[in-house]
Design a protein around this motif. Structure first.
Motif, PDB file in Angstrom:
ATOM      1  N   SER A  45     -24.499  -8.007  11.880  1.00 24.97           N
ATOM      2  CA  SER A  45     -23.372  -8.286  11.099  1.00 24.97           C
ATOM      3  C   SER A  45     -23.529  -8.211   9.552  1.00 24.97           C
ATOM      4  N   THR A  49     -21.441  -5.741   7.272  1.00 28.17           N
ATOM      5  CA  THR A  49     -20.873  -5.970   5.789  1.00 28.17           C
ATOM      6  C   THR A  49     -21.429  -5.543   4.768  1.00 28.17           C
ATOM      7  N   LEU A 234     -14.817  -7.046  10.069  1.00 22.86           N
ATOM      8  CA  LEU A 234     -15.199  -7.886  11.149  1.00 22.86           C
ATOM      9  C   LEU A 234     -14.099  -8.215  12.299  1.00 22.86           C
ATOM     10  N   GLY A 358     -19.666 -12.345   6.203  1.00 28.17           N
ATOM     11  CA  GLY A 358     -20.609 -11.536   6.932  1.00 28.17           C
ATOM     12  C   GLY A 358     -21.926 -12.252   7.006  1.00 28.17           C
TER      13      GLY A 358
END
Length: 412
Positions: A45, A49, A234, A358
């Motif tokens: 993640s 991001t 997300l 993130g």
């Protein structure tokens, strides 16, 4: 090409509107593909991001440096260069075989999108019919429409077509090369002001008469775009990890529920006074984000989609009202610069909070991070509502007022 062979004003206006939606659709295409890239290149993640955020920072740099350049060089030269840059970005995506390529592609796309956002938006204000001023409406509705089309189309291709990235980015490369050529058919719609080199100095410039409206709308612009950034970076991961729906098309539909209903909100309040649209949009948006927090607490996917619809409607209505209020009466030679300032705020809010979120996910989890994110957004939206009501109570309107001995539309 002689001006007599250019497109008529009305045809040029709608051609610019289509090009704006197309460009914004391309900017939304990568969102449903992030999870595909995660699987292919093996990143988490935080990297996701970062890929998302570097695009927004490149876009911001472009807005700050060349956002007002078309006020000086003319709209056409800037559009041609920016569409060629957009085609180069699509080609980089097409041949990407690692995170480095994705970062490079998003940087180039961000630079192109920043130049195109301000220049195409200013062209709409230039070319709109005086009796049907649709420029502010299309500037506010296009992000939601374009991002929705791009996200859903990419989600469908990922779900049902082999090698979806080849199809998406191969076609878009050709499309943007054709757009660069087609730009020569547009009439030049802006006077060329002196100071082109000076305009390249990074700046956010809001003409004096428009600053009060800009400041009142500022918290709302931040809240709107922060939620848009969360959904695009997300949203599909939230749907999969928190609600257990691991489907690429569903991720695209979640983005559609939010961004697509922005268009509905803009349409529904397009004939309302701008400040009324901004107020109704802010209240609806706040209710939608609050419902999103309830959906997270109850893990109700149905409520999440309903909340997304409400948030999107409020975004569209409120952003339309904000853009129309801030740009009311702005002189032709300052339109690109003022729109650039609005979108600088938007994309800062679009990127930085999403990147922070993130990073926070690693330590606090996706659910808790989203809950805190949503609570802050609600507070910002309510702050904007309070500011708008106070401004209307004290002066009755945020519209620029021309003072004796001054020109309201020109920078002070």
């Amino acid at each position: 090409m002689p001006e007599s062979r250019r497109l008529p004003r009305t045809a040029a206006f709608w051609s610019v509107a289509v090009l704006l939606v197309l460009m914004l659709a391309a900017s939304g295409v990568p969102s449903p593909l992030y999870r595909v890239y995660q699987e292919q290149f093996g990143f988490g993640s935080g990297v996701l991001t970062a890929v998302f955020g570097i695009y927004a920072f490149a876009l911001l740099a472009s807005l700050l440096v060349v956002g007002g350049l078309s006020d000086h060089l003319g709209r056409r030269p800037v559009l041609v260069a920016a569409f060629l840059l957009e085609a180069a970005a699509m080609a980089l995506f097409l041949f990407a075989d690692g995170v480095g390529w994705l970062l490079a592609a998003r940087v180039v796309q961000g630079l192109a999108t920043g130049a195109l956002t301000s220049t195409l938006g200013a062209s709409l204000l230039d070319l709109q019919h005086p009796d049907r001023p649709l420029g502010a409406f299309l500037n506010s509705a296009s992000p939601g429409l374009g991002l929705s089309i791009g996200a859903v189309a990419a989600g469908l291709l990922v779900q049902f077509v082999p090698s979806p990235t080849d199809w998406v980015f191969g076609v878009l490369t050709v499309v943007f090369l054709l757009a660069a050529l087609g730009t020569y058919l547009l009439p030049e719609s802006s006077p060329r002001l002196p100071g082109a080199l000076a305009s390249l100095r990074p700046q956010v410039h809001v003409p004096a008469a428009h600053r009060r409206a800009f400041l009142v709308a500022l918290p709302l612009l931040v809240a709107f775009w922060a939620v848009g950034g969360l959904y695009l970076s997300l949203g599909p991961s939230l749907l999969a990890d928190v609600f257990g729906i691991d489907n690429h098309l569903a991720g695209g539909l979640l983005i559609l529920a939010m961004q697509g209903n922005g268009v509905v909100g803009s349409l529904a309040l397009r004939t309302s006074p701008p400040e009324r649209a901004m107020l109704i949009g802010a209240l609806t948006f706040t209710a939608g984000v609050a419902a999103t927090l309830v959906a997270l607490f109850t893990t109700s996917a149905v409520l999440l989609f309903v909340a997304s619809v409400a948030s999107g409607f409020g975004f569209g209505a409120g952003f339309l009202g904000a853009v129309a209020t801030i740009t009311a009466g702005v002189a032709p030679g300052y339109r690109a610069g003022l729109l650039s300032s609005i979108f600088v705020v938007g994309y800062l809010a679009f990127s930085i909070p999403a990147i922070v979120a993130g990073t926070a996910v690693q330590g606090f989890g996706l659910t808790r991070t989203t809950e805190v994110y949503g609570a802050v957004v609600v507070l910002l939206a309510l702050l904007a509502v309070a500011g708008l009501l106070r401004a209307r109570r004290t002066t009755g309107s945020l519209a620029p007022v021309e003072r004796p001995g001054s020109v309201a539309q020109l920078p002070g």
